[in-house]
Design a protein around this motif. Structure first.
Motif, PDB file in Angstrom:
ATOM      1  N   SER A   1     -11.119  -6.242   5.929  1.00  0.00           N
ATOM      2  CA  SER A   1     -11.541  -5.211   4.849  1.00  0.00           C
ATOM      3  C   SER A   1     -10.140  -4.495   4.479  1.00  0.00           C
ATOM      4  N   ARG A   2      -9.364  -3.372   4.537  1.00  0.00           N
ATOM      5  CA  ARG A   2      -8.633  -2.525   4.158  1.00  0.00           C
ATOM      6  C   ARG A   2      -7.680  -3.687   3.093  1.00  0.00           C
TER       7      ARG A   2
ATOM      8  N   ARG B   1      -8.657  -8.662 -10.215  1.00  0.00           N
ATOM      9  CA  ARG B   1     -10.024  -8.313 -10.190  1.00  0.00           C
ATOM     10  C   ARG B   1     -11.519  -9.046 -10.247  1.00  0.00           C
TER      11      ARG B   1
ATOM     12  N   ARG C   1     -17.546  -0.352  -2.827  1.00  0.00           N
ATOM     13  CA  ARG C   1     -17.825   0.901  -3.620  1.00  0.00           C
ATOM     14  C   ARG C   1     -16.273   0.838  -4.059  1.00  0.00           C
ATOM     15  N   LYS C   2     -15.274   0.262  -3.829  1.00  0.00           N
ATOM     16  CA  LYS C   2     -13.723   0.102  -4.307  1.00  0.00           C
ATOM     17  C   LYS C   2     -14.120  -1.147  -6.046  1.00  0.00           C
TER      18      LYS C   2
ATOM     19  N   PHE D   1     -16.755  -0.229   2.351  1.00  0.00           N
ATOM     20  CA  PHE D   1     -16.158   0.374   1.106  1.00  0.00           C
ATOM     21  C   PHE D   1     -15.360  -0.952   0.632  1.00  0.00           C
ATOM     22  N   ILE D   2     -15.653  -2.464   0.593  1.00  0.00           N
ATOM     23  CA  ILE D   2     -15.045  -2.402  -0.528  1.00  0.00           C
ATOM     24  C   ILE D   2     -16.227  -2.742  -1.752  1.00  0.00           C
TER      25      ILE D   2
ATOM     26  N   LYS E   1      -8.064  -1.591  -5.731  1.00  0.00           N
ATOM     27  CA  LYS E   1      -7.212  -0.473  -6.299  1.00  0.00           C
ATOM     28  C   LYS E   1      -6.469  -0.926  -7.050  1.00  0.00           C
TER      29      LYS E   1
ATOM     30  N   GLN F   1      -9.403  -4.037  -0.633  1.00  0.00           N
ATOM     31  CA  GLN F   1      -9.538  -2.977  -0.804  1.00  0.00           C
ATOM     32  C   GLN F   1      -8.007  -2.814  -1.724  1.00  0.00           C
ATOM     33  N   THR F   2      -7.362  -2.724  -1.029  1.00  0.00           N
ATOM     34  CA  THR F   2      -5.665  -2.410  -1.805  1.00  0.00           C
ATOM     35  C   THR F   2      -5.622  -3.243  -2.870  1.00  0.00           C
TER      36      THR F   2
ATOM     37  N   ARG G   1       0.976  -1.559   0.270  1.00  0.00           N
ATOM     38  CA  ARG G   1      -0.487  -0.281   0.100  1.00  0.00           C
ATOM     39  C   ARG G   1       1.099   1.119  -0.004  1.00  0.00           C
TER      40      ARG G   1
END
Length: 406
Positions: free
Chosen positions: A64-65, A79, A104-105, A101-102, A72, A68-69, A30
């Motif tokens: 979760s983060r 993906r 939305r990513k 947040f996942i 991204k 998301q990374t 990240r």
């Protein structure tokens, strides 16, 4: 000792050991200053560790983060792997504090998986839009990522259960087209619309300011609720009167969007003198900011045309716009600086000329004038004072100040 104990407890949790390894690798992936060439090998290692475990760890804050990374920075193929693994869980993720947040990513970065995410929202929009976390996902899907057909498919769920269950695959289905083809359905659609809107507005902790899908639903109702007199002029419907009362504290928060601005103008022209006075009071200290907004500035034009109490407009709107204090005193230097600032702004520079030139196509976009003209029928019934007289009274106040400032 406490740190050691905490680390041991984390290891005992499901996937605790693998998550600890993944987190160390994630800390490297990240870092923003990494080039793609440096990041890609690390990302491939991370994807290999996460693969097959995504559904089990997505609801944990730290995991979760990590997902998301991955979304991204991953390639399109990577993906797609993540989206395929999460398929069928996007609605559940949307209501999660971290899961949203996942989703939305995925909407932002996974173009091929976007349609699948939006389809999972179908049939659940009314429930999700009332949820604190899920409402942000619905709004993002509606306003940023959905195509025309998908937007109408999300919106039409406010029309009733039939439209939530049976989706049209042949093209966008607007309320106008539905009522033109099936006019007998108008009473039940309008009933469902206002019930759904009412349930949202009466939820005291819920702000509709950032939810343009709700702005659109309200606009649909206000547009189709008005009846007609024998001479063809519009009459304010009972549902519109109820909505104006429910919306009076929300208008200041929605006038910055295209549909929200139109809703605000409709509430002004359909409202009583008391409704309009209340709305003007809510604008206090926000007038200059509103004048600089792409859609907000058109609301001020509607105020100039609609309100008969020009003294109130002078004191509450023009005084603040021109830098005049509440006591009526003004500093020529401060006023001159404020007027100069307004005239250099893309949108506020159209507000002051409106007092002088009115609906001039030289200064105003066609869509702005078309919106104002579309409300003339109702405005003539609810505002008795002639437009030239109102403009003369407002200009009598603002004119000398503008001359001195310039």
């Amino acid at each position: 000792d406490q740190k050691k104990l905490l680390a041991e407890r984390k290891q005992l949790k499901p996937h605790g050991e693998s998550i600890a390894v993944v987190k160390k690798l994630w800390e490297k992936v990240r870092v923003q200053r990494l080039s793609n060439a440096e990041r890609q090998p690390l990302l491939e290692q991370l994807m290999a560790l996460v693969k097959g475990k995504a559904q089990e760890i997505i609801f944990k804050h730290d995991a979760s983060r990590i997902i998301q990374t991955c979304i991204k920075y991953a390639t399109d193929a990577q993906r797609e792997e993540i989206v395929l693994e999460l398929k069928g869980r996007f609605t559940e993720l949307s209501v999660g504090q971290f899961g949203k947040f996942i989703v939305r990513k995925v909407l932002k970065y996974c173009k091929k998986g976007r349609a699948g995410v939006i389809e999972e929202l179908y049939g659940k929009v009314k429930k999700l839009i009332r949820h604190r976390d899920a409402s942000t996902v619905v709004e993002a899907a509606y306003s940023q990522f959905a195509n025309s057909q998908q937007r109408h498919s999300l919106l039409e769920e406010f029309y009733g259960p039939e439209f939530a269950l049976l989706k049209n695959k042949s093209g966008p289905r607007t309320l106008d087209s539905i009522l033109a083809a099936q006019p007998h359905k108008k009473p039940i659609i309008m009933k469902n619309l206002i019930e759904n809107i009412r349930s949202i507005l009466e939820k005291g902790s819920f702000s509709i300011g950032e939810h343009s899908i709700i702005h659109r639903a309200i606009l649909e109702y206000l547009t189709h609720d008005s009846n007609e007199n024998t001479d063809g002029t519009a009459v304010t419907g009972a549902g519109t009167r109820e909505l104006i009362e429910l919306l009076k504290d929300h208008l200041i928060h929605i006038l910055h969007t295209r549909d929200g601005g139109r809703v605000t103008k409709l509430c002004l022209v359909h409202g009583t003198a008391k409704d309009r006075k209340y709305f003007i009071k809510t604008l206090k200290s926000y007038v200059v900011k509103i004048s600089k907004e792409s859609y907000g500035h058109t609301t001020l034009m509607s105020v100039f045309e609609t309100l008969e109490d020009t003294v109130l407009v002078q004191k509450a709107i023009l005084a603040e716009l021109l830098g005049v204090s509440s006591s009526g005193s003004r500093s020529d230097g401060a006023t001159s600086a404020q007027v100069s600032e307004l005239m250099r702004d893309q949108f506020s520079s159209r507000v002051l000329p409106f007092l002088i030139c009115g609906r001039s196509r030289r200064y105003h976009a066609p869509w702005v004038l078309d919106e104002l003209e579309s409300m003339d029928g109702v405005r003539k019934l609810t505002s008795k004072k002639e437009d030239p007289l109102k403009r003369k009274e407002l200009l009598g106040y603002a004119g000398p100040i503008l001359v001195d400032a310039l």
